[in-house]
Design a protein around this motif. Structure first.
Motif, PDB file in Angstrom:
ATOM      1  N   LYS A   3       0.858  -1.237  -0.128  1.00  0.00           N
ATOM      2  CA  LYS A   3       0.218  -0.101   0.021  1.00  0.00           C
ATOM      3  C   LYS A   3       0.872   1.166  -0.008  1.00  0.00           C
ATOM      4  CE  LYS A   3      -3.774  -2.006   2.230  1.00  0.00           C
ATOM      5  NZ  LYS A   3      -4.822  -2.010   3.515  1.00  0.00           N
ATOM      6  N   SER A   4       1.962   1.093   0.547  1.00  0.00           N
ATOM      7  CA  SER A   4       2.724   2.257   0.653  1.00  0.00           C
ATOM      8  C   SER A   4       3.565   2.711  -0.657  1.00  0.00           C
ATOM      9  CB  SER A   4       3.915   2.230   1.680  1.00  0.00           C
ATOM     10  OG  SER A   4       4.564   1.299   1.338  1.00  0.00           O
ATOM     11  N   CYS A   5       3.619   1.791  -1.568  1.00  0.00           N
ATOM     12  CA  CYS A   5       4.091   2.033  -2.776  1.00  0.00           C
ATOM     13  C   CYS A   5       3.319   2.263  -3.973  1.00  0.00           C
ATOM     14  CB  CYS A   5       5.434   1.009  -3.206  1.00  0.00           C
ATOM     15  SG  CYS A   5       6.675   1.059  -2.142  1.00  0.00           S
ATOM     16  N   LYS A   6       1.914   1.775  -3.593  1.00  0.00           N
ATOM     17  CA  LYS A   6       0.959   1.831  -4.628  1.00  0.00           C
ATOM     18  C   LYS A   6       0.505   3.150  -5.409  1.00  0.00           C
ATOM     19  CE  LYS A   6      -3.500   0.024  -5.777  1.00  0.00           C
ATOM     20  NZ  LYS A   6      -4.621  -0.623  -5.235  1.00  0.00           N
ATOM     21  N   GLY A   7       0.780   4.048  -4.397  1.00  0.00           N
ATOM     22  CA  GLY A   7       0.279   5.436  -4.987  1.00  0.00           C
ATOM     23  C   GLY A   7       1.529   6.043  -5.974  1.00  0.00           C
ATOM     24  N   LEU A   8       2.685   5.758  -5.576  1.00  0.00           N
ATOM     25  CA  LEU A   8       3.737   5.917  -6.519  1.00  0.00           C
ATOM     26  C   LEU A   8       3.755   5.431  -7.767  1.00  0.00           C
ATOM     27  CD1 LEU A   8       6.772   6.008  -3.822  1.00  0.00           C
ATOM     28  CD2 LEU A   8       5.816   8.025  -5.077  1.00  0.00           C
ATOM     29  N   ALA A   9       3.262   4.088  -7.788  1.00  0.00           N
ATOM     30  CA  ALA A   9       3.158   3.547  -9.098  1.00  0.00           C
ATOM     31  C   ALA A   9       1.947   3.929  -9.926  1.00  0.00           C
ATOM     32  CB  ALA A   9       2.865   1.864  -8.798  1.00  0.00           C
ATOM     33  N   MET A  10       1.079   4.354  -9.517  1.00  0.00           N
ATOM     34  CA  MET A  10       0.068   5.020 -10.110  1.00  0.00           C
ATOM     35  C   MET A  10       0.283   6.497 -10.756  1.00  0.00           C
ATOM     36  SD  MET A  10      -2.402   2.892 -10.297  1.00  0.00           S
ATOM     37  CE  MET A  10      -1.797   1.415  -9.882  1.00  0.00           C
ATOM     38  N   GLU A  11       1.361   7.285  -9.909  1.00  0.00           N
ATOM     39  CA  GLU A  11       1.407   8.385 -10.232  1.00  0.00           C
ATOM     40  C   GLU A  11       2.724   8.349 -11.634  1.00  0.00           C
ATOM     41  OE1 GLU A  11       3.072  11.320  -7.702  1.00  0.00           O
ATOM     42  OE2 GLU A  11       1.633  10.542  -6.176  1.00  0.00           O
ATOM     43  N   GLN A  12       3.263   7.138 -11.468  1.00  0.00           N
ATOM     44  CA  GLN A  12       4.441   7.004 -12.298  1.00  0.00           C
ATOM     45  C   GLN A  12       3.657   6.650 -13.685  1.00  0.00           C
ATOM     46  OE1 GLN A  12       7.020   3.750 -11.614  1.00  0.00           O
ATOM     47  NE2 GLN A  12       8.357   4.286 -13.471  1.00  0.00           N
ATOM     48  N   ILE A  13       2.831   5.812 -13.651  1.00  0.00           N
ATOM     49  CA  ILE A  13       1.951   5.242 -14.784  1.00  0.00           C
ATOM     50  C   ILE A  13       1.121   6.415 -15.513  1.00  0.00           C
ATOM     51  CG2 ILE A  13       0.010   3.870 -15.535  1.00  0.00           C
ATOM     52  CD1 ILE A  13       0.874   1.822 -13.632  1.00  0.00           C
ATOM     53  N   LYS A  14       0.713   7.378 -14.472  1.00  0.00           N
ATOM     54  CA  LYS A  14      -0.066   8.414 -15.125  1.00  0.00           C
ATOM     55  C   LYS A  14       0.982   9.416 -15.754  1.00  0.00           C
ATOM     56  CE  LYS A  14      -2.975  12.330 -13.824  1.00  0.00           C
ATOM     57  NZ  LYS A  14      -3.270  13.224 -12.700  1.00  0.00           N
ATOM     58  N   CYS A  15       2.306   9.478 -15.294  1.00  0.00           N
ATOM     59  CA  CYS A  15       3.239  10.424 -15.911  1.00  0.00           C
ATOM     60  C   CYS A  15       3.775   9.985 -17.137  1.00  0.00           C
ATOM     61  CB  CYS A  15       4.201  10.558 -14.916  1.00  0.00           C
ATOM     62  SG  CYS A  15       5.646  11.815 -15.401  1.00  0.00           S
ATOM     63  N   LEU A  16       3.882   8.727 -17.294  1.00  0.00           N
ATOM     64  CA  LEU A  16       4.422   7.989 -18.429  1.00  0.00           C
ATOM     65  C   LEU A  16       3.218   7.904 -19.586  1.00  0.00           C
ATOM     66  CD1 LEU A  16       6.562   4.933 -17.152  1.00  0.00           C
ATOM     67  CD2 LEU A  16       7.358   6.936 -18.285  1.00  0.00           C
ATOM     68  N   SER A  17       2.386   7.678 -19.172  1.00  0.00           N
ATOM     69  CA  SER A  17       1.139   7.699 -20.202  1.00  0.00           C
ATOM     70  C   SER A  17       0.950   9.141 -21.073  1.00  0.00           C
ATOM     71  CB  SER A  17      -0.218   7.108 -19.542  1.00  0.00           C
ATOM     72  OG  SER A  17      -0.719   8.099 -18.391  1.00  0.00           O
TER      73      SER A  17
END
Length: 70
Positions: A3-17
């Protein structure tokens, strides 16, 4: 995924997309692992922060205290 890294993963995906690399190549996997000049510096920073977060999950020195939760 933690859960602590999930927000970062979602932000990274959004930024890359939203980057030019994905608009040209049409898929995120080809752009996520490369040091492509068309990837914005914000996405590179998010990638480094995400890797550090995942590294903190398996670091035994922080086993009692837990992950920092970026």
């Amino acid at each position: 995924m933690s859960k602590s890294c999930k927000g970062l993963a979602m932000e990274q995906i959004k930024c890359l997309s939203e980057s030019d690399c994905v608009r040209v190549e049409k898929f995120i996997q080809g752009c996520a692992g490369e040091n492509n000049p068309s990837i914005p510096s914000e996405c590179v920073g998010l990638r480094e922060t995400y890797f550090n977060c995942k590294r903190g999950l398996v670091d035994m020195r922080a086993g009692i205290r837990g992950n920092k939760g970026y």
